[in-house]
Design a protein around this motif. Structure first.
Motif, PDB file in Angstrom:
ATOM      1  N   THR A   1       0.857  -1.176   0.000  1.00 42.00           N
ATOM      2  CA  THR A   1       0.000   0.000   0.000  1.00 42.00           C
ATOM      3  C   THR A   1       0.891   1.224   0.000  1.00 42.00           C
ATOM      4  N   ASN A   2       0.314   2.405   0.280  1.00 41.31           N
ATOM      5  CA  ASN A   2       1.144   3.604   0.355  1.00 41.31           C
ATOM      6  C   ASN A   2       1.543   3.881   1.805  1.00 41.31           C
ATOM      7  N   ALA A   3       2.501   4.758   1.986  1.00 41.93           N
ATOM      8  CA  ALA A   3       3.093   4.983   3.313  1.00 41.93           C
ATOM      9  C   ALA A   3       2.087   5.553   4.308  1.00 41.93           C
ATOM     10  N   ARG A   4       1.208   6.446   3.868  1.00 44.62           N
ATOM     11  CA  ARG A   4       0.236   7.048   4.782  1.00 44.62           C
ATOM     12  C   ARG A   4      -0.788   6.011   5.251  1.00 44.62           C
ATOM     13  N   THR A   5      -1.218   5.145   4.342  1.00 46.65           N
ATOM     14  CA  THR A   5      -2.156   4.087   4.734  1.00 46.65           C
ATOM     15  C   THR A   5      -1.503   3.129   5.720  1.00 46.65           C
ATOM     16  N   ALA A   6      -0.249   2.788   5.485  1.00 43.95           N
ATOM     17  CA  ALA A   6       0.466   1.883   6.395  1.00 43.95           C
ATOM     18  C   ALA A   6       0.562   2.486   7.786  1.00 43.95           C
ATOM     19  N   ALA A   7       0.857   3.773   7.862  1.00 45.68           N
ATOM     20  CA  ALA A   7       0.953   4.444   9.165  1.00 45.68           C
ATOM     21  C   ALA A   7      -0.404   4.456   9.859  1.00 45.68           C
ATOM     22  N   MET A   8      -1.460   4.704   9.105  1.00 47.22           N
ATOM     23  CA  MET A   8      -2.798   4.736   9.699  1.00 47.22           C
ATOM     24  C   MET A   8      -3.205   3.345  10.180  1.00 47.22           C
ATOM     25  N   CYS A   9      -2.831   2.303   9.437  1.00 45.71           N
ATOM     26  CA  CYS A   9      -3.119   0.916   9.864  1.00 45.71           C
ATOM     27  C   CYS A   9      -2.447   0.618  11.204  1.00 45.71           C
ATOM     28  N   LYS A  10      -1.190   1.016  11.329  1.00 40.61           N
ATOM     29  CA  LYS A  10      -0.451   0.761  12.565  1.00 40.61           C
ATOM     30  C   LYS A  10      -1.074   1.507  13.740  1.00 40.61           C
ATOM     31  N   LEU A  11      -1.376   2.787  13.556  1.00 37.98           N
ATOM     32  CA  LEU A  11      -1.927   3.587  14.648  1.00 37.98           C
ATOM     33  C   LEU A  11      -3.333   3.108  15.026  1.00 37.98           C
ATOM     34  N   THR A  12      -4.112   2.679  14.029  1.00 38.05           N
ATOM     35  CA  THR A  12      -5.455   2.170  14.312  1.00 38.05           C
ATOM     36  C   THR A  12      -5.382   0.857  15.079  1.00 38.05           C
ATOM     37  N   GLU A  13      -4.457  -0.012  14.687  1.00 36.67           N
ATOM     38  CA  GLU A  13      -4.290  -1.284  15.395  1.00 36.67           C
ATOM     39  C   GLU A  13      -3.886  -1.035  16.850  1.00 36.67           C
ATOM     40  N   ASN A  14      -2.962  -0.112  17.069  1.00 40.77           N
ATOM     41  CA  ASN A  14      -2.547   0.214  18.437  1.00 40.77           C
ATOM     42  C   ASN A  14      -3.695   0.800  19.249  1.00 40.77           C
ATOM     43  N   ALA A  15      -4.459   1.711  18.628  1.00 39.63           N
ATOM     44  CA  ALA A  15      -5.579   2.334  19.325  1.00 39.63           C
ATOM     45  C   ALA A  15      -6.633   1.289  19.697  1.00 39.63           C
ATOM     46  N   TYR A  16      -6.909   0.368  18.789  1.00 40.20           N
ATOM     47  CA  TYR A  16      -7.887  -0.693  19.047  1.00 40.20           C
ATOM     48  C   TYR A  16      -7.447  -1.548  20.240  1.00 40.20           C
ATOM     49  N   ARG A  17      -6.149  -1.878  20.270  1.00 40.10           N
ATOM     50  CA  ARG A  17      -5.620  -2.693  21.368  1.00 40.10           C
ATOM     51  C   ARG A  17      -5.682  -1.919  22.681  1.00 40.10           C
ATOM     52  N   ASP A  18      -5.332  -0.622  22.624  1.00 47.16           N
ATOM     53  CA  ASP A  18      -5.370   0.208  23.841  1.00 47.16           C
ATOM     54  C   ASP A  18      -6.783   0.298  24.407  1.00 47.16           C
ATOM     55  N   VAL A  19      -7.788   0.449  23.531  1.00 49.94           N
ATOM     56  CA  VAL A  19      -9.179   0.536  23.979  1.00 49.94           C
ATOM     57  C   VAL A  19      -9.622  -0.778  24.624  1.00 49.94           C
ATOM     58  N   ASN A  20      -9.224  -1.894  24.031  1.00 51.42           N
ATOM     59  CA  ASN A  20      -9.554  -3.206  24.618  1.00 51.42           C
ATOM     60  C   ASN A  20      -8.964  -3.371  26.008  1.00 51.42           C
ATOM     61  N   ILE A  21      -7.708  -2.980  26.164  1.00 51.02           N
ATOM     62  CA  ILE A  21      -7.039  -3.106  27.464  1.00 51.02           C
ATOM     63  C   ILE A  21      -7.717  -2.184  28.475  1.00 51.02           C
ATOM     64  N   ALA A  22      -8.028  -0.940  28.050  1.00 47.23           N
ATOM     65  CA  ALA A  22      -8.667   0.001  28.947  1.00 47.23           C
ATOM     66  C   ALA A  22     -10.041  -0.504  29.399  1.00 47.23           C
ATOM     67  N   PHE A  23     -10.790  -1.084  28.461  1.00 46.62           N
ATOM     68  CA  PHE A  23     -12.104  -1.600  28.792  1.00 46.62           C
ATOM     69  C   PHE A  23     -11.991  -2.766  29.778  1.00 46.62           C
ATOM     70  N   ALA A  24     -11.023  -3.650  29.538  1.00 48.72           N
ATOM     71  CA  ALA A  24     -10.825  -4.790  30.439  1.00 48.72           C
ATOM     72  C   ALA A  24     -10.438  -4.300  31.839  1.00 48.72           C
ATOM     73  N   ASN A  25      -9.594  -3.293  31.895  1.00 50.78           N
ATOM     74  CA  ASN A  25      -9.186  -2.761  33.187  1.00 50.78           C
ATOM     75  C   ASN A  25     -10.368  -2.129  33.936  1.00 50.78           C
TER      76      ASN A  25
END
Length: 223
Positions: free
Chosen positions: A199-223
């Motif tokens: 893909t392009n560089a901006r999409t790759a960066a957005m994929c990474k940040l979205t994946e991290n944000a999704y994981r952070d929200v899951n952890i926060a909800f579990a906590n």
């Protein structure tokens, strides 16, 4: 460049795949430990791979690039912390780019793996355009010929299982241009068994940040 919990496992994985790998880190203690066949971070099975690749001559490390070093692919895996105002600090990435710039030659690849904001890959190209006016540096989505390929390929591994996931996880290959993505994709396929998605560089960066944000929200909800 950067032999921390991402850079070192990546280096020995690439070396195990048969490439000749030079690791760069400003931490002299880490470099000396690695060259002695040891490790300075804790990760299962990493010590065995470091010993093996150092012993067979496929992997070595030093504190800086030097005259005579001949490399074709540069992977930047340095810290990207936050500043006091919660803005991203790309000073380590910039320092890495400045350290490798004098050694670039036509046909080389520069790959950023560090977690970074959208637009960081284009910033690397801008830095290189200033540092190496003798080389043709690509800009986003350009067509035609250029000398250096630049891409963002974020790491996406969990500590404790890094060596397995570097090889088996799917990867996002975000080229600054389509041609950049194609060339860097070919490199990653030499050691990644998971799917490598171009893909392009901006999409790759957005994929990474979205994946991290999704994981952070899951952890926060579990906590």
């Amino acid at each position: 460049i950067g032999l921390g919990y991402i850079g070192l496992p990546t280096a020995v994985t690439v070396a195990t795949a048969g490439h000749q790998v030079l690791g760069i880190d400003i931490n002299k203690l880490a470099v000396d430990t690695i060259n002695a066949g040891g490790v300075h971070i804790r990760e299962p099975k990493l010590d065995a791979l470091v010993r093996a690749t150092v012993a067979n001559g496929k992997f070595s490390s030093k504190t800086q690039l030097e005259l005579g070093d001949q490399n074709d692919v540069y992977i930047i895996a340095v810290p990207t912390p936050f500043k006091a105002n919660k803005k991203p600090d790309l000073s380590f990435v910039q320092a890495a780019v400045e350290s490798l710039a004098p050694f670039l030659k036509k046909g080389d690849c520069v790959i950023l793996e560090s977690t970074s904001p959208v637009g960081s890959t284009a910033q690397i190209a801008a830095w290189l355009s200033t540092l190496r006016t003798d080389l043709s540096i690509p800009i986003e989505n350009m067509e035609g010929d250029y000398d250096i390929s630049i891409a963002y390929c974020p790491e996406r591994v969990l500590p404790g299982n890094i060596l397995h996931e570097i090889v088996h996880n799917d990867r996002i290959i975000g080229g600054l241009t389509q041609a950049c993505a194609g060339k860097v994709h070919a490199f990653y396929k030499t050691f990644v068994q998971g799917e490598c998605i171009k893909t392009n560089a901006r999409t790759a960066a957005m994929c990474k940040l979205t994946e991290n944000a999704y994981r952070d929200v899951n952890i926060a909800f579990a906590n």
